[in-house]
Design an enzyme around this catalytic site. Structure first.
Site, PDB file in Angstrom:
ATOM      1  N   TYR A   1       0.827  -1.214   0.000  1.00 40.34           N
ATOM      2  CA  TYR A   1       0.000   0.000   0.000  1.00 40.34           C
ATOM      3  C   TYR A   1       0.860   1.263   0.000  1.00 40.34           C
ATOM      4  CZ  TYR A   1      -4.239  -2.676   0.750  1.00 40.34           C
ATOM      5  OH  TYR A   1      -5.296  -3.528   0.587  1.00 40.34           O
TER       6      TYR A   1
ATOM      7  N   ASP B   1       9.361  -7.165  -4.972  1.00 40.29           N
ATOM      8  CA  ASP B   1       8.678  -7.800  -3.844  1.00 40.29           C
ATOM      9  C   ASP B   1       8.955  -9.292  -3.886  1.00 40.29           C
ATOM     10  OD1 ASP B   1       5.969  -6.622  -2.116  1.00 40.29           O
ATOM     11  OD2 ASP B   1       6.346  -8.772  -2.066  1.00 40.29           O
TER      12      ASP B   1
ATOM     13  N   LYS C   1       7.144   9.882  13.154  1.00 43.17           N
ATOM     14  CA  LYS C   1       6.120   9.050  12.507  1.00 43.17           C
ATOM     15  C   LYS C   1       5.242   8.367  13.556  1.00 43.17           C
ATOM     16  CE  LYS C   1       3.711   6.683   9.763  1.00 43.17           C
ATOM     17  NZ  LYS C   1       2.642   7.275   8.976  1.00 43.17           N
TER      18      LYS C   1
ATOM     19  N   ALA D   1       4.852   9.294  16.615  1.00 42.34           N
ATOM     20  CA  ALA D   1       4.126  10.326  17.371  1.00 42.34           C
ATOM     21  C   ALA D   1       2.932  10.840  16.561  1.00 42.34           C
ATOM     22  CB  ALA D   1       5.074  11.470  17.719  1.00 42.34           C
TER      23      ALA D   1
ATOM     24  N   ALA E   1       0.168   8.379  16.711  1.00 36.71           N
ATOM     25  CA  ALA E   1      -0.398   8.344  18.065  1.00 36.71           C
ATOM     26  C   ALA E   1      -1.307   9.556  18.300  1.00 36.71           C
ATOM     27  CB  ALA E   1       0.727   8.302  19.102  1.00 36.71           C
TER      28      ALA E   1
ATOM     29  N   CYS F   1      -2.144   0.461  10.782  1.00 33.05           N
ATOM     30  CA  CYS F   1      -1.047   1.151  11.476  1.00 33.05           C
ATOM     31  C   CYS F   1      -1.340   1.745  12.851  1.00 33.05           C
ATOM     32  CB  CYS F   1      -0.465   2.223  10.566  1.00 33.05           C
ATOM     33  SG  CYS F   1       0.350   1.478   9.145  1.00 33.05           S
TER      34      CYS F   1
ATOM     35  N   LYS G   1     -12.146   1.848   6.255  1.00 29.16           N
ATOM     36  CA  LYS G   1     -12.653   3.186   5.949  1.00 29.16           C
ATOM     37  C   LYS G   1     -13.139   3.153   4.511  1.00 29.16           C
ATOM     38  CE  LYS G   1      -9.461   6.431   4.984  1.00 29.16           C
ATOM     39  NZ  LYS G   1      -8.203   7.224   4.945  1.00 29.16           N
TER      40      LYS G   1
ATOM     41  N   ARG H   1     -21.161   4.792  11.875  1.00 24.75           N
ATOM     42  CA  ARG H   1     -20.370   5.844  11.207  1.00 24.75           C
ATOM     43  C   ARG H   1     -21.114   7.166  11.105  1.00 24.75           C
ATOM     44  NH1 ARG H   1     -14.949   4.855  10.426  1.00 24.75           N
ATOM     45  NH2 ARG H   1     -14.634   2.642  10.116  1.00 24.75           N
TER      46      ARG H   1
HETATM   47  P1  NAD Z   1       2.081  -4.177   2.815  1.00 23.18           P
HETATM   48  O1  NAD Z   1       1.949  -5.415   3.594  1.00 23.18           O
HETATM   49  O2  NAD Z   1       0.954  -3.744   1.920  1.00 23.18           O
HETATM   50  O3  NAD Z   1       3.383  -4.280   1.883  1.00 23.18           O
HETATM   51  C1  NAD Z   1       4.597  -4.765   2.314  1.00 23.18           C
HETATM   52  C2  NAD Z   1       5.191  -5.619   1.196  1.00 23.18           C
HETATM   53  O4  NAD Z   1       6.541  -5.938   1.526  1.00 23.18           O
HETATM   54  C3  NAD Z   1       4.480  -6.945   0.968  1.00 23.18           C
HETATM   55  O5  NAD Z   1       4.017  -7.014  -0.370  1.00 23.18           O
HETATM   56  C4  NAD Z   1       5.564  -8.004   1.248  1.00 23.18           C
HETATM   57  O6  NAD Z   1       5.474  -9.122   0.397  1.00 23.18           O
HETATM   58  C5  NAD Z   1       6.820  -7.212   0.961  1.00 23.18           C
HETATM   59  N1  NAD Z   1       8.039  -7.741   1.568  1.00 23.18           N
HETATM   60  C6  NAD Z   1       8.226  -8.261   2.816  1.00 23.18           C
HETATM   61  N2  NAD Z   1       9.515  -8.606   2.993  1.00 23.18           N
HETATM   62  C7  NAD Z   1      10.167  -8.301   1.831  1.00 23.18           C
HETATM   63  C8  NAD Z   1      11.518  -8.415   1.397  1.00 23.18           C
HETATM   64  N3  NAD Z   1      12.474  -8.882   2.217  1.00 23.18           N
HETATM   65  N4  NAD Z   1      11.815  -8.018   0.147  1.00 23.18           N
HETATM   66  C9  NAD Z   1      10.856  -7.525  -0.675  1.00 23.18           C
HETATM   67  N5  NAD Z   1       9.577  -7.387  -0.327  1.00 23.18           N
HETATM   68  C10 NAD Z   1       9.228  -7.758   0.915  1.00 23.18           C
HETATM   69  O7  NAD Z   1       2.436  -3.024   3.839  1.00 23.18           O
HETATM   70  P2  NAD Z   1       2.174  -1.443   3.687  1.00 23.18           P
HETATM   71  O8  NAD Z   1       0.795  -1.118   4.115  1.00 23.18           O
HETATM   72  O9  NAD Z   1       2.662  -0.989   2.365  1.00 23.18           O
HETATM   73  O10 NAD Z   1       3.135  -0.905   4.828  1.00 23.18           O
HETATM   74  C11 NAD Z   1       4.532  -0.953   4.707  1.00 23.18           C
HETATM   75  C12 NAD Z   1       5.154  -0.101   5.791  1.00 23.18           C
HETATM   76  O11 NAD Z   1       4.708   1.256   5.647  1.00 23.18           O
HETATM   77  C13 NAD Z   1       4.756  -0.517   7.213  1.00 23.18           C
HETATM   78  O12 NAD Z   1       5.854  -0.302   8.052  1.00 23.18           O
HETATM   79  C14 NAD Z   1       3.643   0.458   7.569  1.00 23.18           C
HETATM   80  O13 NAD Z   1       3.582   0.681   8.960  1.00 23.18           O
HETATM   81  C15 NAD Z   1       4.083   1.713   6.852  1.00 23.18           C
HETATM   82  N6  NAD Z   1       2.985   2.635   6.480  1.00 23.18           N
HETATM   83  C16 NAD Z   1       1.818   2.166   5.961  1.00 23.18           C
HETATM   84  C17 NAD Z   1       0.827   3.053   5.564  1.00 23.18           C
HETATM   85  C18 NAD Z   1      -0.484   2.579   4.980  1.00 23.18           C
HETATM   86  O14 NAD Z   1      -1.370   3.397   4.771  1.00 23.18           O
HETATM   87  N7  NAD Z   1      -0.661   1.306   4.700  1.00 23.18           N
HETATM   88  C19 NAD Z   1       1.050   4.432   5.647  1.00 23.18           C
HETATM   89  C20 NAD Z   1       2.267   4.879   6.166  1.00 23.18           C
HETATM   90  C21 NAD Z   1       3.231   3.967   6.574  1.00 23.18           C
HETATM   91  C1  UGA Z   2      -3.343   6.784   8.954  1.00 24.56           C
HETATM   92  C2  UGA Z   2      -2.836   8.224   8.982  1.00 24.56           C
HETATM   93  O1  UGA Z   2      -3.932   9.111   8.727  1.00 24.56           O
HETATM   94  C3  UGA Z   2      -1.742   8.432   7.957  1.00 24.56           C
HETATM   95  O2  UGA Z   2      -1.211   9.756   8.078  1.00 24.56           O
HETATM   96  C4  UGA Z   2      -0.626   7.413   8.196  1.00 24.56           C
HETATM   97  O3  UGA Z   2       0.378   7.546   7.202  1.00 24.56           O
HETATM   98  C5  UGA Z   2      -1.213   6.019   8.138  1.00 24.56           C
HETATM   99  O4  UGA Z   2      -2.260   5.890   9.128  1.00 24.56           O
HETATM  100  C6  UGA Z   2      -0.216   4.944   8.456  1.00 24.56           C
HETATM  101  O5  UGA Z   2       0.805   5.194   9.051  1.00 24.56           O
HETATM  102  O6  UGA Z   2      -0.562   3.830   8.092  1.00 24.56           O
HETATM  103  P1  UGA Z   2      -5.015   5.413   7.418  1.00 24.56           P
HETATM  104  O7  UGA Z   2      -4.968   4.426   8.529  1.00 24.56           O
HETATM  105  O8  UGA Z   2      -4.799   4.945   6.036  1.00 24.56           O
HETATM  106  O9  UGA Z   2      -3.953   6.581   7.680  1.00 24.56           O
HETATM  107  O10 UGA Z   2      -6.449   6.138   7.430  1.00 24.56           O
HETATM  108  P2  UGA Z   2      -7.107   7.264   8.369  1.00 24.56           P
HETATM  109  O11 UGA Z   2      -7.836   8.194   7.508  1.00 24.56           O
HETATM  110  O12 UGA Z   2      -6.139   7.847   9.309  1.00 24.56           O
HETATM  111  O13 UGA Z   2      -8.190   6.431   9.197  1.00 24.56           O
HETATM  112  C7  UGA Z   2      -7.800   5.510  10.195  1.00 24.56           C
HETATM  113  C8  UGA Z   2      -9.040   4.995  10.909  1.00 24.56           C
HETATM  114  O14 UGA Z   2      -9.600   6.021  11.733  1.00 24.56           O
HETATM  115  C9  UGA Z   2     -10.163   4.556   9.983  1.00 24.56           C
HETATM  116  O15 UGA Z   2     -10.782   3.402  10.494  1.00 24.56           O
HETATM  117  C10 UGA Z   2     -11.111   5.733  10.001  1.00 24.56           C
HETATM  118  O16 UGA Z   2     -12.433   5.375   9.689  1.00 24.56           O
HETATM  119  C11 UGA Z   2     -10.977   6.167  11.446  1.00 24.56           C
HETATM  120  N1  UGA Z   2     -11.362   7.585  11.668  1.00 24.56           N
HETATM  121  C12 UGA Z   2     -10.690   8.575  11.050  1.00 24.56           C
HETATM  122  C13 UGA Z   2     -12.384   7.883  12.555  1.00 24.56           C
HETATM  123  O17 UGA Z   2     -13.010   6.986  13.154  1.00 24.56           O
HETATM  124  N2  UGA Z   2     -12.709   9.199  12.766  1.00 24.56           N
HETATM  125  C14 UGA Z   2     -12.052  10.209  12.143  1.00 24.56           C
HETATM  126  O18 UGA Z   2     -12.396  11.388  12.390  1.00 24.56           O
HETATM  127  C15 UGA Z   2     -11.012   9.888  11.268  1.00 24.56           C
END
Ligand code: NAD
Ligand code: UGA
Length: 469
Positions: free
Chosen positions: A11, A33, A216, A218, A221, A272, A335, A447
């Site tokens: 993602y 990947d 990040k 913080a 959180a 997250c 969401k 919601r």
């Molecule tokens: P994800 O599970 O969608 O993707 C991670 C990918 O990494 C998977 O496809 C997995 O197969 C691959 N992978 C694992 N080990 C590997 C390796 N050794 N070499 C190559 N590929 C490998 O996870 P994500 O949601 O993209 O999140 C990734 C990181 O980003 C996490 O630390 C998460 O906390 C952070 N993050 C996520 C979001 C979000 O909205 N999803 C937002 C900000 C930060």
């Molecule tokens: C969240 C943060 O918003 C991003 O900045 C961050 O990068 C990401 O986590 C991450 O580190 O993964 P995300 O989880 O994709 O993003 O979506 P949000 O919009 O933050 O919603 C999180 C959850 O809170 C959802 O279930 C949403 O429905 C809920 N939410 C959000 C509420 O219940 N009320 C609100 O007012 C806002």
């Protein structure tokens, strides 16, 4: 030509790299990947994740300067800048189980980089990691004694799912942390130059490594804390006759507080918030700060409370039992505008209702039956550990059905739970739905997307979060 390689086509890795490729035609970007089906999907017309606007971005650059591949070692060896965006789930066993971040995937990525690198590299932490991870990664990379120099940067990602492309196009800020040495600062500048292709300079913040890593955790959180705060107030609203929407509006009008992210809900979900707060709690405990750890733990406790409060409300309203009753669940994703179900509140709510022997019929416009069954069969925290993927649970299959239509899901139901704020749920023909349901017909809006008064006029018994009954 600068070459970028990103480990992890998830993602974050997929959309982030697609936008870098779009905005920086002079840079070649390859996303790699270990998952073969995931890469195949990125190379197909059916991308592995649903994200508004993503298809167009990928279509514009794929095959030009954006590539997806399983040939990890080749692309790592060729790259100048390597982003690591692999999953960093909560540990499920051993020291820190249930709290600490599991860095297995990160560590194996770092070891592989050290093994295959033949030239100097900038290694960028894109995954969310515990503060001080860069120190550990440096040790692993330095272990490779071929004379190759690695610079580690922390560049956490702040995008939210459902708005990822918008967030990447116009980020509130890009954060880059690096070592305060001349080599470290040179690496910071190299990454800054990449983002400067489309992000205004004053939005690119540079800090030391530990500040970037901790910012990040913080930020997540603080965001989750806002939701738990408004959800805690929603319980008090229900007890006193206040309306949480009015309270949140009045509170958010204070410019020091601001109006965003104050929607009361059945509870926050997503991959997250919970994981990162647990990680923060663990780091505080390890640093001898139990008071700080307990402060943040409370954000999760209120979130769990909100989900179980919702289930209790459903069961108690329906004459203290849902056994054998059909409950329609509208929305399963965590969401709207995403098909992601990781840690969605719907899992806990459905498990709670199944615990009281309800029959559940689920409709979500973006989530498949296979995904829902898998989610309901899985243990807490196992979802982000691919080796734990379990087969369908026979119990869940029997009591849960999944439809591709809201009218089908609600037909003959005793009650409806709205668990995701999909726009289409606002405009359903609720009179038609009411007529097809058992009476009395209950509507539990987790919601606050529907107009409760209108629904009461139709005949529903309505419960909305934090609003007068
Ligand atoms: P994800 O599970 O969608 O993707 C991670 C990918 O990494 C998977 O496809 C997995 O197969 C691959 N992978 C694992 N080990 C590997 C390796 N050794 N070499 C190559 N590929 C490998 O996870 P994500 O949601 O993209 O999140 C990734 C990181 O980003 C996490 O630390 C998460 O906390 C952070 N993050 C996520 C979001 C979000 O909205 N999803 C937002 C900000 C930060
Ligand atoms: C969240 C943060 O918003 C991003 O900045 C961050 O990068 C990401 O986590 C991450 O580190 O993964 P995300 O989880 O994709 O993003 O979506 P949000 O919009 O933050 O919603 C999180 C959850 O809170 C959802 O279930 C949403 O429905 C809920 N939410 C959000 C509420 O219940 N009320 C609100 O007012 C806002």
């Amino acid at each position: 030509m600068v070459k970028i390689c990103c480990l992890g086509a998830g993602y974050v890795g997929g959309p982030t790299m697609a936008v870098i490729a779009l905005k920086c035609p002079a840079i070649e970007v390859c996303v790699v990947d270990i998952s073969v089906p995931r890469i195949a999907a990125w190379n197909s017309d059916q991308l592995p994740i649903y994200e508004p606007g993503l298809d167009e971005v990928v279509k514009q650059c794929r095959g030009r300067n954006l590539f997806f591949s399983n040939d990890i070692e080749k692309h790592v060896a060729e790259a100048d800048i390597i982003f690591v965006s692999v999953n960093t789930p909560t540990k499920t066993r051993g020291l820190g189980a249930g709290k600490a971040a599991d860095l297995t995937y990160w560590e194996s990525a770092a070891r592989m980089i050290a093994d295959v690198a033949k030239s100097d590299k900038i290694v960028v932490e894109k995954s969310t990691v515990p503060v001080k991870t860069a120190e550990a990664i440096e040790k692993i990379l330095a272990h490779n004694s071929k004379g190759i120099k690695f610079q580690i940067l922390s560049n956490p990602e702040f995008l939210a799912e459902g708005t990822a492309i918008e967030d990447l196009f116009k980020p509130d800020r890009v954060l880059i942390g690096g070592r305060e040495t001349p080599e470290g600062q040179k690496a910071v500048k190299a990454l800054k130059d990449v983002y400067a292709n489309w992000v205004p300079e004053d939005r690119i913040l540079t800090t030391n490594l530990w500040s970037a890593e901790l910012s990040k955790l913080a930020a997540n959180a603080f965001l989750a804390q806002r939701i738990s705060s408004v959800n805690a107030i929603s319980a008090l609203c229900e007890a006193t006759g206040a309306n949480v929407a009015e309270v949140a509006y009045a509170v958010g009008k204070d410019s020091r507080i601001g109006p965003k992210f104050l929607n009361a809900s059945v509870g926050f979900g997503g991959s997250c918030f919970q994981k990162d707060i647990l990680n923060l709690v663990y780091i505080c405990e390890c640093n001898g700060l139990p008071e700080v750890a307990n402060y943040w733990k409370q954000v999760i406790k209120i979130n769990d409370y909100q989900k179980s409060r919702f289930v209790n409300r459903v069961v108690s309203s329906m004459f203290n039992t849902v056994s054998g009753k059909k409950i329609a669940v509208l929305g399963f994703a965590f969401k709207k505008d995403t098909g992601d179900t990781r840690e969605t509140a719907a899992i806990d709510v459905c498990k709670g209702l199944l615990g009281d022997k309800a029959k559940i019929s689920i409709y979500d416009p973006q989530v498949t039956e296979e995904q829902i069954q898998r989610d309901l069969a899985m243990n807490k925290f196992d979802w982000d550990h691919p080796i734990h993927l379990q087969p369908m649970s026979p119990t869940a299959v029997k009591q849960v059905s999944v439809t591709w239509d809201a009218y089908e899901a609600t037909k003959g139901a005793h009650g409806i739970c709205i668990l995701t704020e999909w726009d289409e749920f606002k405009t359903l023909d609720y009179k038609k739905i009411y007529d097809s349901m058992q009476k009395p017909a209950f509507l539990f809006d987790g919601r606050n997307v529907i107009d409760a008064e209108k629904m009461r006029e139709i005949g529903f018994i309505v419960y909305s979060i934090g609003k007068p009954l």
